[in-house]
Every structure is written in C-alpha cells, then in structure tokens.
Design a protein around this motif. Structure first.
Motif, PDB file in Angstrom:
ATOM      1  N   GLY A 151       0.871  -0.802   0.145  1.00  0.00           N
ATOM      2  CA  GLY A 151       0.120   0.256   0.101  1.00  0.00           C
ATOM      3  C   GLY A 151       1.118   1.428  -0.184  1.00  0.00           C
ATOM      4  O   GLY A 151      -0.079   2.678   0.030  1.00  0.00           O
ATOM      5  N   MET A 152       2.232   1.462  -0.597  1.00  0.00           N
ATOM      6  CA  MET A 152       2.813   1.990  -0.020  1.00  0.00           C
ATOM      7  C   MET A 152       3.340   3.169  -1.247  1.00  0.00           C
ATOM      8  O   MET A 152       2.703   1.881  -2.005  1.00  0.00           O
ATOM      9  CB  MET A 152       4.436   2.105   1.176  1.00  0.00           C
ATOM     10  N   ALA A 153       3.331   4.143  -1.423  1.00  0.00           N
ATOM     11  CA  ALA A 153       3.975   5.241  -2.306  1.00  0.00           C
ATOM     12  C   ALA A 153       5.284   4.170  -3.067  1.00  0.00           C
ATOM     13  O   ALA A 153       5.736   4.295  -1.888  1.00  0.00           O
ATOM     14  CB  ALA A 153       3.786   6.318  -2.234  1.00  0.00           C
ATOM     15  N   PRO A 154       5.933   4.818  -4.239  1.00  0.00           N
ATOM     16  CA  PRO A 154       6.814   3.799  -4.635  1.00  0.00           C
ATOM     17  C   PRO A 154       7.797   5.111  -3.440  1.00  0.00           C
ATOM     18  O   PRO A 154       9.347   3.925  -3.408  1.00  0.00           O
ATOM     19  CB  PRO A 154       7.181   4.078  -5.782  1.00  0.00           C
ATOM     20  N   ALA A 155       8.052   6.067  -3.454  1.00  0.00           N
ATOM     21  CA  ALA A 155       9.001   6.740  -2.633  1.00  0.00           C
ATOM     22  C   ALA A 155       9.112   6.027  -1.506  1.00  0.00           C
ATOM     23  O   ALA A 155      10.654   5.829  -0.487  1.00  0.00           O
ATOM     24  CB  ALA A 155       8.913   7.660  -2.772  1.00  0.00           C
ATOM     25  N   VAL A 156       8.330   5.901  -0.550  1.00  0.00           N
ATOM     26  CA  VAL A 156       8.575   5.615   1.243  1.00  0.00           C
ATOM     27  C   VAL A 156       8.524   3.998   0.971  1.00  0.00           C
ATOM     28  O   VAL A 156       9.534   3.265   1.608  1.00  0.00           O
ATOM     29  CB  VAL A 156       6.945   5.592   1.058  1.00  0.00           C
ATOM     30  N   ALA A 157       8.392   3.945   0.116  1.00  0.00           N
ATOM     31  CA  ALA A 157       8.679   1.645  -0.099  1.00  0.00           C
ATOM     32  C   ALA A 157       9.850   1.497  -0.722  1.00  0.00           C
ATOM     33  O   ALA A 157      10.885   1.004   0.447  1.00  0.00           O
ATOM     34  CB  ALA A 157       7.832   1.623  -1.592  1.00  0.00           C
ATOM     35  N   SER A 158      10.700   2.734  -1.382  1.00  0.00           N
ATOM     36  CA  SER A 158      11.821   2.697  -1.018  1.00  0.00           C
ATOM     37  C   SER A 158      13.023   3.360   0.707  1.00  0.00           C
ATOM     38  O   SER A 158      14.204   2.436   0.068  1.00  0.00           O
ATOM     39  CB  SER A 158      12.706   3.993  -2.315  1.00  0.00           C
ATOM     40  N   ARG A 159      12.341   4.341   0.952  1.00  0.00           N
ATOM     41  CA  ARG A 159      12.542   4.101   2.055  1.00  0.00           C
ATOM     42  C   ARG A 159      12.766   3.611   3.100  1.00  0.00           C
ATOM     43  O   ARG A 159      13.700   3.189   4.438  1.00  0.00           O
ATOM     44  CB  ARG A 159      12.203   5.654   2.408  1.00  0.00           C
ATOM     45  N   THR A 160      11.632   2.318   2.755  1.00  0.00           N
ATOM     46  CA  THR A 160      11.240   1.518   3.798  1.00  0.00           C
ATOM     47  C   THR A 160      12.120   0.320   3.865  1.00  0.00           C
ATOM     48  O   THR A 160      12.932  -0.209   5.109  1.00  0.00           O
ATOM     49  CB  THR A 160       9.917   0.956   3.370  1.00  0.00           C
ATOM     50  N   TYR A 161      12.622  -0.105   2.374  1.00  0.00           N
ATOM     51  CA  TYR A 161      13.137  -0.847   2.078  1.00  0.00           C
ATOM     52  C   TYR A 161      15.078  -0.481   3.126  1.00  0.00           C
ATOM     53  O   TYR A 161      16.284  -1.449   3.544  1.00  0.00           O
ATOM     54  CB  TYR A 161      13.918  -1.629   1.013  1.00  0.00           C
ATOM     55  N   ALA A 162      15.529   0.542   2.485  1.00  0.00           N
ATOM     56  CA  ALA A 162      16.834   1.345   3.329  1.00  0.00           C
ATOM     57  C   ALA A 162      16.789   0.990   4.037  1.00  0.00           C
ATOM     58  O   ALA A 162      17.785   0.804   5.360  1.00  0.00           O
ATOM     59  CB  ALA A 162      16.586   2.378   2.834  1.00  0.00           C
TER      60      ALA A 162
END
Length: 219
Positions: free
Chosen positions: A158-169
């Motif tokens: 459910g996350m936006a792509p930019a938030v998803a990238s930050r999450t994996y980092a």
C-alpha cells in the motif's frame, strides 16, 4: 555467516492441508533475507512459524542453536523477535501516537524521523488510516524495537514507491552494526535497493525451490 534463527524440517498444517513440507531454512544474523513466492507458497507461514504464531506439526525452530519450538510468541518477542504481519499489525482503536508510544515509549521522534508522514496523523485512530499509512505505523515498531530477529510480511504493501524505497533502506540498516539483526522479508518478488550480501529464497507449495545471494545492489 552465523545462523541467528532457523526452521528445521518444519511442517505446518491448517486442518487437513499442509502448508510447510519439512522446510529447512537457516537465517543468518546481520543479513537481509527475502522469502519469495506467490500466494500459497508458504512464505507467510514460514514467518508465522518463526514468530510462534502458528504451531509446528513436526520439526523445530532453533534460535542460536537452542530449540525454541515450544516457546509462545510473546516469550519470543521478549527475547528479541519482532514480527510485523501483513494484516492486523496495529491497534486500530488506538491513535497513531498511542501505537507509537506502546511500541517504543519515549522514542516517538525517531519514528517520525523515519516516517514524517505520520506526524500530522498522531491524533487519528489507526483504523482511519490508509493501507500505506498503517504499514508505516506498523513498521515503526520494527525500526525502534531492540530486536535481533525482524520478520516483516510484505513491508511496502500500500505504500507509494518513494516511501517503499525508503522503507527497504531502513530495514536494510537494521542488518548492519550495531543492531546486526536477522531481517527476514516475505515478498512476491525481490524488492529494489537491497544491499549486496542479501539472500533470496524461493518457496513453492511449502518447500524450498531455490536460493541465491544478491551480489550487487538489486535494481
């Protein structure tokens, strides 16, 4: 690599159906491991078995060589295991602020530094949040808890792509010192941005179908 936690010949049954078929899955410390597979592959069940939220029909769970199969989920949590399921990962009747304070008292600012999007939502009940906002709130617990094992089912749901990238980092950082946690993610495909040295295992119908080490940043 030092094995932090492992499934050994693990079998899990839901009624007459067997979801894990004698799965052997060693998960190293200081490493991000991704369990890949379609719905029904057993990846979520593997996380639940490690966390103690489903019982094993056979086999065992080992944590640093000690058999913890009979330890209930809350005891594993106290010993340093954090499990973020894909559903029911927050307290819906509590506010965002209350959820954060329960997860890590006195460390709300750290959660907001990771996910500033939660700042304007502190007074709202978790039940009113969008799917992506709930995931951010749930993942704050994993980021702040002093856990040696971090299990997350579909982190970016459910996350936006930019938030998803930050999450994996943010999750990858948990596998580095000083935390050096075993971070285990259940995904349908390998997410972008995982660091070299991460592991990817494919599950099919409750069995291990293959695995590989990620030797370069996955894009």
């Amino acid at each position: 690599m030092t094995v932090e936690i492992a499934l050994r010949r693990a079998r899990v049954r839901y009624g007459p159906l067997e979801a894990l078929h004698g799965l052997d899955l060693p998960l190293p410390a200081a490493t991000v491991t991704v369990l890949l597979g379609r719905n029904g592959s057993g990846r979520t069940t593997a996380l639940r078995a490690l966390a103690g939220t489903v019982p094993l029909a056979a086999g065992r769970v080992e944590w640093r060589g000690t058999d913890v199969t009979r330890l209930p989920a809350h005891v594993r949590a106290r010993r340093g295991l954090c499990f973020v399921p894909d559903l029911r990962a927050v307290y819906p009747t509590l506010t965002v602020a209350e959820n954060l304070d329960l997860a890590a008292p006195g460390r709300r600012d750290e959660a907001l530094a990771a996910y500033p999007e939660l700042g304007p939502l502190l007074g709202r009940r978790a039940a009113t949040l969008s799917g992506g906002e709930r995931r951010m709130l749930a993942l704050s617990r994993a980021l702040l808890a002093p856990a040696r094992v971090v299990l997350v089912d579909e982190p970016s749901l459910g996350m936006a792509p930019a938030v998803a990238s930050r999450t994996y980092a943010l999750l990858a950082a948990l596998a580095r010192p000083p935390r050096a946690a075993a971070v285990v993610l259940a995904e349908q495909r390998v997410p972008r941005g995982l660091p070299p040295g991460s592991l990817a295992y494919e599950l099919r119908r409750g069995s291990l179908a293959g695995g590989r080490e990620i030797t370069a940043p996955w894009t």
